[in-house]
Every structure is written in structure tokens, then in C-alpha cells.
Design a protein around this motif. Structure first.
Motif, short mmCIF file in Angstrom:
data_model
loop_
_atom_site.label_atom_id
_atom_site.label_comp_id
_atom_site.label_asym_id
_atom_site.label_seq_id
_atom_site.Cartn_x
_atom_site.Cartn_y
_atom_site.Cartn_z
N GLU A 1 6.88 13.95 10.12
CA GLU A 1 5.81 14.96 10.19
C GLU A 1 4.85 14.78 9.01
OE1 GLU A 1 7.19 19.00 9.80
OE2 GLU A 1 5.21 19.85 10.13
N ASN A 2 5.41 14.57 7.83
CA ASN A 2 4.56 14.38 6.65
C ASN A 2 3.69 13.14 6.78
OD1 ASN A 2 5.34 16.67 5.30
ND2 ASN A 2 7.02 15.66 4.21
N GLU B 1 -5.97 3.11 -2.88
CA GLU B 1 -4.77 2.46 -3.43
C GLU B 1 -4.80 2.50 -4.95
OE1 GLU B 1 -1.99 1.59 -2.07
OE2 GLU B 1 -2.79 2.21 -0.14
N ALA C 1 0.90 13.85 9.12
CA ALA C 1 -0.08 14.78 8.56
C ALA C 1 -0.88 14.18 7.41
CB ALA C 1 0.63 16.05 8.07
N LEU C 2 -0.23 13.37 6.60
CA LEU C 2 -0.89 12.89 5.38
C LEU C 2 -1.56 11.53 5.55
CD1 LEU C 2 1.79 13.88 2.71
CD2 LEU C 2 -0.15 15.21 3.52
N PHE C 3 -1.04 10.70 6.43
CA PHE C 3 -1.56 9.32 6.49
C PHE C 3 -2.23 8.97 7.81
CE2 PHE C 3 1.75 9.36 3.29
CZ PHE C 3 1.14 8.69 2.24
N THR C 4 -2.17 9.87 8.80
CA THR C 4 -2.72 9.56 10.13
C THR C 4 -2.56 8.08 10.49
OG1 THR C 4 -4.89 9.49 9.06
CG2 THR C 4 -4.40 11.43 10.36
N SER D 1 0.84 -1.20 0.00
CA SER D 1 0.00 0.00 0.00
C SER D 1 0.88 1.26 0.00
CB SER D 1 -0.92 0.00 1.22
OG SER D 1 -0.19 0.40 2.35
N HIS D 2 0.24 2.37 -0.30
CA HIS D 2 0.96 3.65 -0.36
C HIS D 2 1.65 3.94 0.98
CE1 HIS D 2 0.65 8.20 -1.48
NE2 HIS D 2 1.88 7.81 -1.27
N GLN E 1 -8.47 13.51 5.38
CA GLN E 1 -7.39 12.51 5.47
C GLN E 1 -7.21 11.83 4.12
OE1 GLN E 1 -9.30 12.98 8.36
NE2 GLN E 1 -7.46 13.98 9.09
N GLY F 1 -5.08 13.90 2.01
CA GLY F 1 -3.70 13.72 2.45
C GLY F 1 -3.09 12.44 1.90
N ARG F 2 -3.87 11.37 1.97
CA ARG F 2 -3.34 10.06 1.58
C ARG F 2 -3.13 9.93 0.08
NH1 ARG F 2 -7.02 8.06 5.78
NH2 ARG F 2 -8.65 8.01 4.21
N TYR G 1 -3.82 5.79 -6.26
CA TYR G 1 -2.36 5.93 -6.17
C TYR G 1 -1.68 5.21 -7.35
CZ TYR G 1 2.30 5.65 -4.09
OH TYR G 1 3.64 5.74 -3.85
N PHE H 1 -0.92 20.36 4.33
CA PHE H 1 -1.27 19.63 5.55
C PHE H 1 -0.25 19.79 6.67
CE2 PHE H 1 -4.38 17.87 2.82
CZ PHE H 1 -5.41 17.46 3.65
N THR H 2 0.90 20.38 6.39
CA THR H 2 1.84 20.59 7.49
C THR H 2 2.00 22.08 7.79
OG1 THR H 2 3.70 20.53 5.95
CG2 THR H 2 3.18 18.50 7.09
N THR I 1 0.33 18.96 -1.41
CA THR I 1 -0.47 18.44 -0.29
C THR I 1 0.35 18.43 1.01
OG1 THR I 1 -1.77 17.15 -1.81
CG2 THR I 1 -1.81 16.43 0.48
N LYS I 2 1.63 18.05 0.89
CA LYS I 2 2.52 18.04 2.06
C LYS I 2 2.52 19.41 2.74
CE LYS I 2 6.05 14.77 0.78
NZ LYS I 2 7.34 14.59 0.16
#
Lengths: 226, 250
Positions: free
Chosen positions: A63-64, B187, A67-70, A2-3, B206, B209-210, B190, B233-234, B229-230
Motif C-alpha cells: 500500500e505504501n 535520487e 501511495a508513495l511511488f506510483t 534508486s530509492h 507524487q 511521496g517519493r 534521497y 498519503f495512505t 508522508t506514509k
């Protein structure tokens, strides 16, 4: 894959790269101390910038990912562990640099006998082996190997404890070498810190794989938890 | 060169000014997420990209949307050709009341393709692309309604892929799905970006973000912030964006 798995894999590779660099800094630091090789000491000092840059990169990557994947569960513990291991590695890198600076400043009259009587090289070797073992444990998610360093650290503690007496005795009979003796004592203190940092990293590893918190426990308690 | 360029887009529904001077450039083979509260204009913007808003009465559009160097709102643009290039997936899975096979073959057939072998090859490739083949290969002749919601949505994505678009628009593609199906679609997004340029509207931050490389935050018809996006979200640059993504909005 997975990503998120891909991102975690990259984070792991970067951590291993940072760790390998810090271990190499420690090994070169030891070599420079043993041979009083000032060029090698300079190389360690120069390379410290790379250690710092790697620390910033790993911090940013953690940090990324937050923030991006929780991330949750083992993924969350992994990123938290990497964040702390990163900090431990950076401090260990600082210690290697500190030792290299000592080598750079020491004069040609340095009494090599100091290395012998304080067992500082033996201590240094043990600290490096601990770091290598925990790195290997991290690479293979081997918590049994990580646990071994809790015992290995006892040798570092023992040498550190005896150092005061050894150095005091030495100074009494070699008053012209007080400065060098105190430097060696400070190296011993630094190596004792390397042992502590390594134990912290082992604890983080066990935390992420087994979800067990071993901080602030005695060695016996840690072994019981295994 | 950008895959999609939007230049000072204004859109009115009657008197309502729904989009106010939107400028967004989208690079090929990236995923761009459009986020923002309901009514902010993100879906309206998405639907501009394959001229879906043309179907709504009393819509006025100003500005340019350039896809592969061509303004898609120029006179003489063939909307059918445009929609072949720009596929779309909707919020609720909407398979046709046909077999699984025919759902995917549909776009090819309406485009005049009748070569049986070619159609079979495209159907299988598209269903494989959405990682659904193993689940449906033995029931291609069964109704698409027999599939689960998540499978139906992947089938709808396969249907969009069958006619080989280069852009895929997704309007909240997982909001009707359970977490496992959602994860599969994410997925897939992606994976698909290697071959397609994807623009996705999502209410799930989220998810943005993903899955996305770039994120655009819309509010009251304006593009408040657009960036990696990085970064969004930061460390978003605009306070409104920060308030929105941290849930402190309003």
C-alpha cells in the motif's frame, strides 16, 4: 540503486521471508502428520500468528509503495504480484495450521495405514516441493522453473481424484474409523488447495516478469505461451 | 532535539495574513515536503527559514523559528552566518554567468576563503555529491550556461553544498526539468538527507511521496496537516488533505 529499487528489494526480501516461513509451516505440518507429533503440531498452530503478522506487514508495505511511488510497468506488476502472492501464502499458512489441528485432535488408535493407502504423504511431499520450486523461481526470477509446477500439480489432482474411492472403500471395511478417514480426506482436499495456491503464485510470477496473463488457461495453453 | 522548530508563526504582507500560527518541528536528517495549492503559504514558510522574507517590504513576522536551538529572528543574529548554515535551491536553475568551477567556488570566495587547494577540494567534493562530476570534470572552465537544465540545477545544488550548510531549502527544484532530470534530483535528495536536513516545496504530490519522510499540507495560510508522508498519503486525518492529495480539491 534508486530509492524505489531499494523499496522493491526490501519488499522482495520480506516476501521471501514470508514464503520461507509458510514452507516451514508446511514441512512441520507434514512431519507432525507423519509422526503424529502433537508438540510439533502445537508449534505450527502457534507460529500461524507470525504468518498473519507478516501478511499484514506485506500488505501495508505494498500500500505504501503504491501511495508513495506510483510504480509503473514491471515495478507495478511486481507490487501487484506480491500483493496477490501474499494472500496465497497466508491461505497456505492457514492450511498448514488446519493440518496441525487435525494432528492435535487425532487419537492414539489412528490407523496409519490410512496415510499409506490414500498417498496423502506423497501428495504432501509433492505440494511442498511445488512451493519450494516457486519460491526459488521467485528468488531468481526463473519463469521456466515456475512453469514446472503446472505439471507437478497433476500428481496432486490425481491423488485427490482417487481419494473418494479409496476412502469410501476404506470406510466400508473399517466403519469404526470413519471419522479419521474423513479427516484424511479433508487433508487431501487441503493439499489440493495448496497445489492451486502454488499455481496461482507461479502465474503471478510469470505475470510480473513476462507480462503474460495465464489465469484460467489449460495446462497446454500455458505451455504454449512459454 | 529538533533541527528546526517553528512556534506559532504569523506572517503578514501588509494587511494580508499569509501565515496563521504555524507550528512545525523538523527532525535532523529528514526530508520534509511542503505541499498545498498556490498561495497557501508554503513558499512563504520556506523562505522564513533563511530569512529571505526580510528582503520584502512591509512584512511583519511573529513567533519563533529555532534552528539548532537558536531563534533566528532574535536581535543580533548574523543573517550571513544563518544563510551559510541554511542553503537554498530555487525553482529555476540560476547559475551565475561564470564557469562551472567558479559557480561552485563562489560561496567559498565570498566567505573570504582563498586557499586554492581547499577551494579545489570543496568544488570537486560538492560536484561529486550531486553526481555531476563525471559529466563536467573535463569542462570545469566552460560557462555554466553550456550545461543542460538538469545539470544546471545539480550545479546549483553543488553550489549550495560547497559552503557546507546543514539545512537545504528547495523551492520546487524540479518544476522546470524533464522527467529524467527530475528523477536524478529526487535520487539526489534521497542521498543527501544522510548528511543534511532538507525542506522542499513541491507542487508535484507524487514527488512529495517519493522523496519525503514528512509532509506538511498548507491551505490559505494554515497548516492543515503535518505528519509522516506514509500516513498522509495512505490515511490522512483531515478531509481537506484527502481531497487535495486525491485531486478532488475545490
Amino acid at each position: 540503486m534508486s530509492h524505489l529499487d531499494t523499496e522493491l528489494q526490501i519488499l522482495k526480501s520480506e516476501t521471501i521471508e514470508m514464503w520461507t516461513l509458510v514452507n516451514s509451516q508446511l514441512a512441520k505440518g507434514k512431519q507432525s502428520l507423519l509422526t503424529l507429533d502433537k508438540d510439533l503440531a502445537r508449534e505450527v498452530i502457534m507460529t500461524e500468528k507470525r504468518v498473519n503478522a507478516n501478511e499484514l506487514k506485506l500488505d501495508r508495505d505494498c500500500e505504501n509503495i503504491f501511495a508513495l511511488f506510483t510504480p509503473v510497468a514491471i515495478d507495478l506488476r511486481f507490487v501487484l504480484a506480491v500483493l496477490k502472492i501474499n494472500s496465497n501464502l497466508e491461505r497456505t499458512g492457514d492450511i498448514a495450521e488446519g493440518i496441525a489441528k487435525f494432528v492435535l485432535h487425532v487419537d492414539d488408535q489412528f490407523d496409519r495405514n490410512l496415510l499409506q493407502i490414500t498417498r496423502v504423504i506423497e501428495m504432501y511431499e509433492a505440494a511442498n516441493n511445488m512451493m519450494k520450486d516457486v519460491l526459488q523461481a521467485f528468488e531468481h526470477e526463473d519463469t521456466a522453473l515456475a512453469r514446472k509446477v503446472f505439471q507437478m500439480d497433476e500428481l496432486l489432482d490425481e491423488i485427490n481424484l482417487k481419494a473418494n474411492t479409496v476412502i469410501a472403500d476404506y470406510i466400508r471395511s473399517n466403519s469404526e474409523n470413519i471419522e479419521a478417514a474423513l479427516y484424511v480426506l479433508s487433508i487431501i482436499r487441503k493439499l489440493e488447495r495448496v497445489g492451486d495456491q502454488t499455481k496461482n503464485m507461479a502465474e503471478e510470477l510469470i505475470f510480473y516478469i513476462e507480462a503474460k496473463v495465464l489465469k484460467h488457461r489449460t495446462r497446454k495453453e500455458k505451455e504454449k505461451e512459454a | 532535539m529538533y533541527k528546526i522548530e517553528s512556534k506559532d508563526i504569523h506572517l503578514h504582507y501588509g494587511d494580508f495574513h499569509a501565515l496563521k500560527g504555524i507550528n512545525i518541528n523538523i527532525e535532523p536528517n529528514t526530508v520534509t515536503a511542503l505541499i498545498g495549492p498556490s498561495g497557501c503559504g508554503k513558499s512563504t514558510y520556506l523562505r522564513l527559514l533563511n530569512r529571505m522574507n526580510d528582503l520584502i517590504d512591509d512584512v511583519k513576522i511573529k513567533g519563533e523559528i529555532i534552528i539548532d536551538g537558536e531563534n533566528i529572528y532574535s536581535k543580533g543574529v548574523n543573517v550571513d552566518s544563518l544563510r551559510k548554515k541554511v542553503g537554498m535551491v530555487f525553482q529555476k536553475p540560476n547559475p551565475f554567468p561564470k564557469t562551472i568551477f567558479e559557480n561552485v567556488a563562489y560561496g567559498l570566495r565570498v566567505n573570504g576563503i582563498s586557499d586554492k587547494n581547499y577551494i579545489e577540494e570543496r568544488v570537486e567534493t560538492s560536484i561529486r555529491q550531486v553526481v555531476l562530476w563525471e559529466e563536467v570534470k573535463d569542462k570545469l572552465k566552460k560557462s555554466a550556461f553550456e550545461l543542460s537544465g538538469g545539470q544546471q540545477q545539480r550545479l546549483c545544488i553543488a553550489r549550495a553544498l560547497a559552503i557546507q550548510p546543514s539545512i537545504i531549502l528547495m523551492d520546487e527544484p524540479t518544476s522546470a526539468l524533464d522527467p529524467i532530470s527530475t528523477a536524478k534530483i529526487e535520487e539526489l535528495i534521497y542521498e543527501l538527507k544522510n548528511q543534511y536536513t532538507i525542506v522542499i516545496v513541491t507542487h508535484n504530490m507524487q514527488q512529495a511521496g517519493r522523496v519525503s519522510d514528512h509532509t506538511a499540507f498548507f491551505y490559505l495560510g494554515e497548516l492543515i496537516e503535518y505528519g509522516a508522508t506514509k500516513d498522509i498519503f495512505t490515511n490522512p486525518k483531515i478531509e481537506q488533505t484527502q481531497n487535495y492529495i486525491t485531486g478532488r480539491f475545490g
